[in-house]
Design a protein around this motif. Structure first.
Motif, PDB file in Angstrom:
ATOM      1  N   MET A 283       9.096  -0.798  11.858  1.00 42.18           N
ATOM      2  CA  MET A 283       9.033  -0.452  10.568  1.00 42.18           C
ATOM      3  C   MET A 283       7.920  -1.001   9.791  1.00 42.18           C
ATOM      4  SD  MET A 283      11.683   1.765  10.464  1.00 42.18           S
ATOM      5  CE  MET A 283      11.509   1.619   8.400  1.00 42.18           C
ATOM      6  N   GLU A 284       7.576  -0.284   8.674  1.00 44.66           N
ATOM      7  CA  GLU A 284       6.476  -0.657   7.872  1.00 44.66           C
ATOM      8  C   GLU A 284       6.930  -0.136   6.433  1.00 44.66           C
ATOM      9  OE1 GLU A 284       2.367   0.513   8.555  1.00 44.66           O
ATOM     10  OE2 GLU A 284       2.289  -0.937  10.178  1.00 44.66           O
ATOM     11  N   LEU A 285       6.565  -1.000   5.413  1.00 45.46           N
ATOM     12  CA  LEU A 285       6.826  -0.699   3.949  1.00 45.46           C
ATOM     13  C   LEU A 285       5.396  -0.540   3.338  1.00 45.46           C
ATOM     14  CD1 LEU A 285       9.537  -2.955   2.959  1.00 45.46           C
ATOM     15  CD2 LEU A 285       9.865  -0.851   3.374  1.00 45.46           C
ATOM     16  N   VAL A 286       5.234   0.787   3.024  1.00 48.29           N
ATOM     17  CA  VAL A 286       3.637   1.333   2.523  1.00 48.29           C
ATOM     18  C   VAL A 286       3.720   1.873   1.452  1.00 48.29           C
ATOM     19  CG1 VAL A 286       1.820   2.446   3.364  1.00 48.29           C
ATOM     20  CG2 VAL A 286       3.231   1.706   5.183  1.00 48.29           C
ATOM     21  N   PRO A 287       2.935   1.314   0.345  1.00 47.22           N
ATOM     22  CA  PRO A 287       2.886   2.120  -0.998  1.00 47.22           C
ATOM     23  C   PRO A 287       2.497   3.547  -0.515  1.00 47.22           C
ATOM     24  CG  PRO A 287       1.776   0.037  -1.055  1.00 47.22           C
ATOM     25  CD  PRO A 287       2.125   0.287   0.542  1.00 47.22           C
ATOM     26  N   VAL A 288       3.216   4.412  -1.417  1.00 46.83           N
ATOM     27  CA  VAL A 288       3.321   5.927  -1.202  1.00 46.83           C
ATOM     28  C   VAL A 288       1.797   6.373  -1.349  1.00 46.83           C
ATOM     29  CG1 VAL A 288       3.817   8.075  -2.248  1.00 46.83           C
ATOM     30  CG2 VAL A 288       5.784   6.399  -1.908  1.00 46.83           C
ATOM     31  N   GLU A 289       0.985   5.926  -2.288  1.00 45.60           N
ATOM     32  CA  GLU A 289      -0.313   6.404  -2.285  1.00 45.60           C
ATOM     33  C   GLU A 289      -1.221   6.089  -1.323  1.00 45.60           C
ATOM     34  OE1 GLU A 289      -0.008   2.525  -4.870  1.00 45.60           O
ATOM     35  OE2 GLU A 289       1.233   4.022  -4.350  1.00 45.60           O
ATOM     36  N   ASN A 290      -0.874   5.280  -0.305  1.00 46.34           N
ATOM     37  CA  ASN A 290      -1.603   4.821   0.851  1.00 46.34           C
ATOM     38  C   ASN A 290      -1.423   5.685   2.277  1.00 46.34           C
ATOM     39  OD1 ASN A 290      -2.808   2.928  -0.783  1.00 46.34           O
ATOM     40  ND2 ASN A 290      -1.713   1.030   0.288  1.00 46.34           N
TER      41      ASN A 290
ATOM     42  N   THR B 169      11.511   7.337   6.278  1.00 47.64           N
ATOM     43  CA  THR B 169      12.857   7.508   6.253  1.00 47.64           C
ATOM     44  C   THR B 169      13.533   7.277   4.926  1.00 47.64           C
ATOM     45  OG1 THR B 169      12.701   5.047   6.623  1.00 47.64           O
ATOM     46  CG2 THR B 169      12.819   6.843   8.658  1.00 47.64           C
ATOM     47  N   LYS B 170      12.802   6.595   4.093  1.00 46.71           N
ATOM     48  CA  LYS B 170      12.977   6.330   2.792  1.00 46.71           C
ATOM     49  C   LYS B 170      11.969   5.661   1.618  1.00 46.71           C
ATOM     50  CE  LYS B 170      16.980   3.801   0.126  1.00 46.71           C
ATOM     51  NZ  LYS B 170      17.872   4.992  -0.081  1.00 46.71           N
ATOM     52  N   VAL B 171      12.360   6.204   0.474  1.00 44.59           N
ATOM     53  CA  VAL B 171      11.409   5.771  -0.510  1.00 44.59           C
ATOM     54  C   VAL B 171      11.974   4.888  -1.550  1.00 44.59           C
ATOM     55  CG1 VAL B 171       9.791   6.594  -2.253  1.00 44.59           C
ATOM     56  CG2 VAL B 171       9.836   8.213  -0.153  1.00 44.59           C
ATOM     57  N   PHE B 172      11.598   3.624  -2.003  1.00 47.67           N
ATOM     58  CA  PHE B 172      11.962   2.736  -2.908  1.00 47.67           C
ATOM     59  C   PHE B 172      11.079   2.766  -4.040  1.00 47.67           C
ATOM     60  CE2 PHE B 172      12.634   1.390   1.590  1.00 47.67           C
ATOM     61  CZ  PHE B 172      14.126   0.904   1.438  1.00 47.67           C
TER      62      PHE B 172
ATOM     63  N   GLN C  29       6.331   0.776  -8.681  1.00 49.42           N
ATOM     64  CA  GLN C  29       5.258   1.407  -7.630  1.00 49.42           C
ATOM     65  C   GLN C  29       6.178   1.895  -6.463  1.00 49.42           C
ATOM     66  OE1 GLN C  29       2.850  -1.186  -5.181  1.00 49.42           O
ATOM     67  NE2 GLN C  29       1.464   0.364  -4.988  1.00 49.42           N
ATOM     68  N   GLU C  30       6.102   3.109  -5.939  1.00 46.59           N
ATOM     69  CA  GLU C  30       6.701   3.712  -4.867  1.00 46.59           C
ATOM     70  C   GLU C  30       6.374   3.123  -3.629  1.00 46.59           C
ATOM     71  OE1 GLU C  30       6.694   8.049  -5.392  1.00 46.59           O
ATOM     72  OE2 GLU C  30       8.580   8.067  -6.265  1.00 46.59           O
ATOM     73  N   ILE C  31       7.461   2.848  -3.068  1.00 43.40           N
ATOM     74  CA  ILE C  31       7.171   1.998  -1.440  1.00 43.40           C
ATOM     75  C   ILE C  31       8.195   2.865  -0.470  1.00 43.40           C
ATOM     76  CG2 ILE C  31       7.180   0.017  -0.257  1.00 43.40           C
ATOM     77  CD1 ILE C  31       5.395  -0.225  -2.521  1.00 43.40           C
ATOM     78  N   ALA C  32       7.297   3.242   0.290  1.00 48.76           N
ATOM     79  CA  ALA C  32       7.792   4.025   1.456  1.00 48.76           C
ATOM     80  C   ALA C  32       8.384   3.187   2.995  1.00 48.76           C
ATOM     81  CB  ALA C  32       7.178   5.408   2.051  1.00 48.76           C
TER      82      ALA C  32
ATOM     83  N   GLN D 257      16.830  14.590   9.228  1.00 49.15           N
ATOM     84  CA  GLN D 257      17.147  15.832   8.976  1.00 49.15           C
ATOM     85  C   GLN D 257      16.946  16.457   7.666  1.00 49.15           C
ATOM     86  OE1 GLN D 257      21.550  15.761   9.880  1.00 49.15           O
ATOM     87  NE2 GLN D 257      21.133  16.258  11.963  1.00 49.15           N
ATOM     88  N   GLN D 258      16.546  15.548   6.832  1.00 48.91           N
ATOM     89  CA  GLN D 258      16.299  15.799   5.390  1.00 48.91           C
ATOM     90  C   GLN D 258      15.173  14.968   4.700  1.00 48.91           C
ATOM     91  OE1 GLN D 258      19.328  15.970   2.594  1.00 48.91           O
ATOM     92  NE2 GLN D 258      18.315  16.883   0.753  1.00 48.91           N
ATOM     93  N   ALA D 259      14.021  15.529   4.276  1.00 53.01           N
ATOM     94  CA  ALA D 259      12.715  14.626   3.924  1.00 53.01           C
ATOM     95  C   ALA D 259      13.031  14.222   2.512  1.00 53.01           C
ATOM     96  CB  ALA D 259      11.506  15.621   3.700  1.00 53.01           C
ATOM     97  N   PRO D 260      12.732  12.971   2.167  1.00 52.05           N
ATOM     98  CA  PRO D 260      13.042  12.462   0.959  1.00 52.05           C
ATOM     99  C   PRO D 260      12.075  13.051  -0.193  1.00 52.05           C
ATOM    100  CG  PRO D 260      11.364  11.078   2.048  1.00 52.05           C
ATOM    101  CD  PRO D 260      11.747  12.376   2.862  1.00 52.05           C
ATOM    102  N   ALA D 261      12.833  13.305  -1.488  1.00 55.87           N
ATOM    103  CA  ALA D 261      12.402  13.763  -2.587  1.00 55.87           C
ATOM    104  C   ALA D 261      11.687  15.024  -2.555  1.00 55.87           C
ATOM    105  CB  ALA D 261      11.365  12.545  -3.143  1.00 55.87           C
TER     106      ALA D 261
END
Length: 212
Positions: free
Chosen positions: A174-181, A146-149, A156-159, A120-124
């Motif tokens: 689920m995948e943990l992906v670097p935000v820049e990718n 769903t979340k940014v770490f 480094q920001e990981i989504a 319902q609400q986008a992160p950042a």
């Protein structure tokens, strides 16, 4: 034989939207019936002593199915109307706090609530719908952030990206992906879900495939 094969394939493709629609509606209807059937059975047991004829009708499978679905839809409507009202929202908040105090139940209930809230609400302040590389760098698939770490060592920001399967978005991985990718799309969540449910046939005309 070639004409028979071509006609069968044409018939299959023509009926596929209807079959998928019936399948999805069937899942929702079965859920509604399963949720409302206990209440119908309880009513049948309560009226059996003074109105056995009514109880007999209530115990019929076809009547239980229709009434259970109707009762569940009515309950969902009342719940939705209540949660949008000020008093109903306060009561629902108190219910959330109560569920958070129950061991084990809190783990499941809280996780589902957080998942719904994340959609319902986008992160950042960013868009939620993204493309991730899968299964190779030349191909991408649709996902929902769903979340940014933040990596505690590198910063480094990981989504956390939920990648649903088509045409059933309730299953996925689920995948943990670097935000820049990630490739951020300006699609809404509803547009992305329509894209998944339709197997890619229903989608906005705009698409950013490379890095934004």
């Amino acid at each position: 034989m070639e004409r028979i094969r071509r006609n069968i394939m044409a018939g299959l493709l023509a009926s596929l939207p209807l079959l998928l629609t019936v399948w999805v509606v069937g899942i929702v209807f079965d859920f509604l019936v399963a949720a409302g059937r206990p209440l119908v059975l309880a009513v049948a047991g309560a009226v059996d002593t003074w109105a056995p004829g009514v109880a007999m009708i209530l115990q019929q499978s076809w009547f239980q199915t229709g009434l259970a679905a109707f009762v569940t839809l009515l309950a969902l409507y009342v719940l939705g109307a209540a949660t949008t009202a000020v008093l109903g929202a306060r009561v629902w908040h108190l219910f959330d706090r109560l569920m958070a105090r129950i061991p084990f139940v809190e783990s499941v209930y809280g996780a589902v609530r957080k998942l719904i809230a994340s959609f319902q609400q986008a992160p950042a302040g960013q868009q939620r719908v993204v493309l991730v590389e899968f299964p190779n760098p030349q191909m991408k698939t649709l996902g929902f952030v769903t979340k940014v770490f933040t990596d505690t060592e590198t910063g480094q920001e990981i989504a956390a990206v939920y990648v649903p399967t088509a045409p059933n978005p309730t299953s996925g991985y689920m995948e943990l992906v670097p935000v820049e990718n990630l490739v951020w799309l300006d699609w809404t969540a509803n547009e992305a879900m329509q894209f998944i449910l339709s197997g890619g046939t229903s989608a906005p005309d705009r698409l950013t495939f490379g890095k934004s």
